[in-house]
Every structure is written in C-alpha cells, then in structure tokens.
Design a protein around this motif. Structure first.
Motif, PDB file in Angstrom:
ATOM      1  N   ARG A   1       0.843  -1.207   0.000  1.00  0.00           N
ATOM      2  CA  ARG A   1       0.000   0.000   0.000  1.00  0.00           C
ATOM      3  C   ARG A   1       0.875   1.253   0.000  1.00  0.00           C
ATOM      4  N   TRP A   2       1.837   1.303   0.905  1.00  0.00           N
ATOM      5  CA  TRP A   2       2.674   2.502   1.018  1.00  0.00           C
ATOM      6  C   TRP A   2       3.509   2.728  -0.230  1.00  0.00           C
ATOM      7  N   GLU A   3       3.996   1.660  -0.836  1.00  0.00           N
ATOM      8  CA  GLU A   3       4.907   1.811  -1.966  1.00  0.00           C
ATOM      9  C   GLU A   3       4.178   2.061  -3.282  1.00  0.00           C
ATOM     10  N   THR A   4       2.897   2.393  -3.185  1.00  0.00           N
ATOM     11  CA  THR A   4       2.176   2.917  -4.345  1.00  0.00           C
ATOM     12  C   THR A   4       1.749   4.365  -4.092  1.00  0.00           C
ATOM     13  N   GLU A   5       2.041   4.884  -2.915  1.00  0.00           N
ATOM     14  CA  GLU A   5       1.653   6.245  -2.555  1.00  0.00           C
ATOM     15  C   GLU A   5       2.799   7.207  -2.836  1.00  0.00           C
ATOM     16  N   THR A   6       2.478   8.312  -3.462  1.00  0.00           N
ATOM     17  CA  THR A   6       3.485   9.281  -3.887  1.00  0.00           C
ATOM     18  C   THR A   6       4.323   9.803  -2.731  1.00  0.00           C
ATOM     19  N   HIS A   7       3.723   9.972  -1.557  1.00  0.00           N
ATOM     20  CA  HIS A   7       4.495  10.509  -0.431  1.00  0.00           C
ATOM     21  C   HIS A   7       5.601   9.547   0.020  1.00  0.00           C
ATOM     22  N   VAL A   8       5.582   8.319  -0.447  1.00  0.00           N
ATOM     23  CA  VAL A   8       6.678   7.376  -0.199  1.00  0.00           C
ATOM     24  C   VAL A   8       7.533   7.240  -1.455  1.00  0.00           C
ATOM     25  N   THR A   9       6.913   6.918  -2.576  1.00  0.00           N
ATOM     26  CA  THR A   9       7.682   6.582  -3.785  1.00  0.00           C
ATOM     27  C   THR A   9       8.479   7.742  -4.354  1.00  0.00           C
ATOM     28  N   SER A  10       8.031   8.976  -4.141  1.00  0.00           N
ATOM     29  CA  SER A  10       8.739  10.115  -4.736  1.00  0.00           C
ATOM     30  C   SER A  10      10.139  10.295  -4.159  1.00  0.00           C
ATOM     31  N   PHE A  11      10.419   9.679  -3.015  1.00  0.00           N
ATOM     32  CA  PHE A  11      11.721   9.864  -2.370  1.00  0.00           C
ATOM     33  C   PHE A  11      12.672   8.693  -2.559  1.00  0.00           C
ATOM     34  N   PHE A  12      12.285   7.730  -3.384  1.00  0.00           N
ATOM     35  CA  PHE A  12      13.125   6.557  -3.608  1.00  0.00           C
ATOM     36  C   PHE A  12      13.221   6.255  -5.101  1.00  0.00           C
ATOM     37  N   THR A  13      14.179   5.424  -5.449  1.00  0.00           N
ATOM     38  CA  THR A  13      14.342   5.044  -6.848  1.00  0.00           C
ATOM     39  C   THR A  13      13.455   3.865  -7.219  1.00  0.00           C
ATOM     40  N   MET A  14      12.499   3.513  -6.357  1.00  0.00           N
ATOM     41  CA  MET A  14      11.545   2.466  -6.731  1.00  0.00           C
ATOM     42  C   MET A  14      10.611   3.000  -7.811  1.00  0.00           C
ATOM     43  N   ASN A  15      10.275   2.150  -8.755  1.00  0.00           N
ATOM     44  CA  ASN A  15       9.384   2.546  -9.836  1.00  0.00           C
ATOM     45  C   ASN A  15       7.944   2.645  -9.342  1.00  0.00           C
ATOM     46  N   ASP A  16       7.163   3.454 -10.017  1.00  0.00           N
ATOM     47  CA  ASP A  16       5.733   3.526  -9.738  1.00  0.00           C
ATOM     48  C   ASP A  16       5.088   2.219 -10.190  1.00  0.00           C
ATOM     49  N   GLY A  17       3.935   1.918  -9.624  1.00  0.00           N
ATOM     50  CA  GLY A  17       3.176   0.753 -10.057  1.00  0.00           C
ATOM     51  C   GLY A  17       3.590  -0.553  -9.416  1.00  0.00           C
ATOM     52  N   ARG A  18       4.339  -0.503  -8.331  1.00  0.00           N
ATOM     53  CA  ARG A  18       4.707  -1.739  -7.634  1.00  0.00           C
ATOM     54  C   ARG A  18       3.454  -2.391  -7.051  1.00  0.00           C
ATOM     55  N   ASP A  19       3.490  -3.706  -6.874  1.00  0.00           N
ATOM     56  CA  ASP A  19       2.348  -4.393  -6.285  1.00  0.00           C
ATOM     57  C   ASP A  19       2.831  -5.428  -5.266  1.00  0.00           C
ATOM     58  N   LEU A  20       1.886  -6.056  -4.621  1.00  0.00           N
ATOM     59  CA  LEU A  20       2.190  -7.015  -3.561  1.00  0.00           C
ATOM     60  C   LEU A  20       3.083  -8.149  -4.063  1.00  0.00           C
ATOM     61  N   ASN A  21       2.812  -8.678  -5.236  1.00  0.00           N
ATOM     62  CA  ASN A  21       3.623  -9.786  -5.757  1.00  0.00           C
ATOM     63  C   ASN A  21       5.066  -9.366  -6.004  1.00  0.00           C
ATOM     64  N   GLU A  22       5.255  -8.160  -6.530  1.00  0.00           N
ATOM     65  CA  GLU A  22       6.619  -7.676  -6.771  1.00  0.00           C
ATOM     66  C   GLU A  22       7.365  -7.507  -5.454  1.00  0.00           C
ATOM     67  N   ILE A  23       6.697  -6.951  -4.457  1.00  0.00           N
ATOM     68  CA  ILE A  23       7.337  -6.738  -3.159  1.00  0.00           C
ATOM     69  C   ILE A  23       7.647  -8.072  -2.494  1.00  0.00           C
ATOM     70  N   ARG A  24       6.730  -9.017  -2.548  1.00  0.00           N
ATOM     71  CA  ARG A  24       6.959 -10.347  -1.973  1.00  0.00           C
ATOM     72  C   ARG A  24       8.168 -11.003  -2.636  1.00  0.00           C
ATOM     73  N   SER A  25       8.211 -10.979  -3.950  1.00  0.00           N
ATOM     74  CA  SER A  25       9.319 -11.579  -4.683  1.00  0.00           C
ATOM     75  C   SER A  25      10.649 -10.913  -4.323  1.00  0.00           C
ATOM     76  N   GLU A  26      10.630  -9.608  -4.228  1.00  0.00           N
ATOM     77  CA  GLU A  26      11.828  -8.845  -3.867  1.00  0.00           C
ATOM     78  C   GLU A  26      12.332  -9.261  -2.477  1.00  0.00           C
ATOM     79  N   ILE A  27      11.449  -9.313  -1.504  1.00  0.00           N
ATOM     80  CA  ILE A  27      11.840  -9.632  -0.127  1.00  0.00           C
ATOM     81  C   ILE A  27      12.256 -11.097  -0.009  1.00  0.00           C
ATOM     82  N   GLU A  28      11.555 -11.999  -0.678  1.00  0.00           N
ATOM     83  CA  GLU A  28      11.941 -13.415  -0.647  1.00  0.00           C
ATOM     84  C   GLU A  28      13.314 -13.618  -1.276  1.00  0.00           C
ATOM     85  N   GLY A  29      13.604 -12.909  -2.360  1.00  0.00           N
ATOM     86  CA  GLY A  29      14.918 -13.008  -2.988  1.00  0.00           C
ATOM     87  C   GLY A  29      16.025 -12.490  -2.089  1.00  0.00           C
TER      88      GLY A  29
END
Length: 183
Positions: A28-56
């Motif tokens: 939820r947070w990593e799709t909100e501009t007040h979080v994503t605008s300050f990091f090099t994470m791309n817009d449009g991240r979702d739960l599956n991408e985050i899960r895969s990232e953390i599991e890796g």
C-alpha cells in the motif's frame, strides 16, 4: 521471511524481521506518492513484486529487510532495507528507510528507526562504516541524516533509476568512531 537477527528496540520503535502480514502494508505505502517520490523504486509496484523482492533478498546474506513497529502497541509503521552487507570491509548500506503513513510522520519514529539501524550495524554486526543515499529533492531526509551523525560524501551522478530515467543521488556515511548511541 524472518531472519535470526535480533530485534532492536529504540525509544519509540523497534525493528524486527519482516513477516508475511507486513507485505500488505508495504504494498500500500509503496504505491503512494508521499513514499515513492523519495526513492528510486518505480511507480506501479504491487504485492507480488514486493513479496518476490523480499523473498529473494532473504536468500542473500548481503541483504536484510526489517519492519519498523511502534512501541508499545506493535503497530507496523514502516520499513528498513539494508544492503551491501560486507563482512570483509565491515560495511553496509541503509538502502531504504521510511515511515509509511503520513499521519505517523513528524513524531520521531523515523529518527528512532534510523538510530536502531545504526545500533544494529555498529553494535550487533560490528560494522566500521554505514552508508546511505537520498534523492536530491529530499531535504527533510538530509537534515535527519545530518542530525544523527552522517556526513556528506558527495553527489553520485545518474546513480539511480526511476521509471526509466536516471536520477542523481547524494551519498552520506557514518563511521564507528562518529557513532553516538542514544538508545
């Protein structure tokens, strides 16, 4: 997803290994501009991408994902991602740290979480040097990093990529001898 690293407690927050239930908050947070605008994470991240990232990362000894929780009620507040853990050079990088909900910002949680990450690095992992970087437009983060003892090292040109475009990042570091624990 959990690791064997200790829980680090501060004055207002504690850091613990990421649990499955935390991923919904991150998504939820990593799709909100007040979080994503300050990091090099791309817009449009979702739960599956985050899960895969953390599991890796859980399989990579050079990475550590942690959840920031409030004391004393255990509310999930944010996230810390540590990377480039190098036991040979005794160094690591705090690659991402944030408090997710806007209404929880400005209460000292972020500063306390950063101090907890420094305690983890210097006191529990025996690091000599801890680095972090931030995007040029994040003046609030820069002020916080200076406040806890980081020093400017310089601008890294086109060092990050966001939504297909390159961004400059400002590099900061703190050494063991500069670290002043306050927990």
């Amino acid at each position: 997803m959990a690791t064997d690293h200790p829980i680090i407690k501060g004055k207002k927050v504690y850091l613990r290994p990421v649990e499955e239930g935390d991923l919904e908050y991150f998504a939820r947070w990593e799709t909100e501009t007040h979080v994503t605008s300050f990091f090099t994470m791309n817009d449009g991240r979702d739960l599956n991408e985050i899960r895969s990232e953390i599991e890796g990362r859980a399989r990579d000894p050079a990475c550590l994902d942690l959840t920031i929780c409030a004391l004393p009620d255990n509310r999930v507040l944010g996230r810390v991602y540590i990377s480039a853990i190098n036991p040979h050079y005794d160094s690591m990088d705090i690659s991402r740290i944030y408090i997710g909900d806007l209404e929880e910002r400005g209460k000292g949680y972020g500063e306390d979480a950063l101090r907890c990450a420094l305690e983890l690095g210097f006191c529990h992992m025996a690091m000599e040097r801890i680095t972090l970087d931030y995007v040029n437009w994040n003046d609030a983060a820069h002020a916080l990093y200076l406040k806890v003892g980081f020093r400017d090292e310089g601008r890294m040109r086109c060092a990050g990529k966001k939504n297909g475009g390159y961004v400059d990042l400002n590099l900061m570091s703190i050494l063991r001898e500069e670290y002043a624990p306050t927990l």
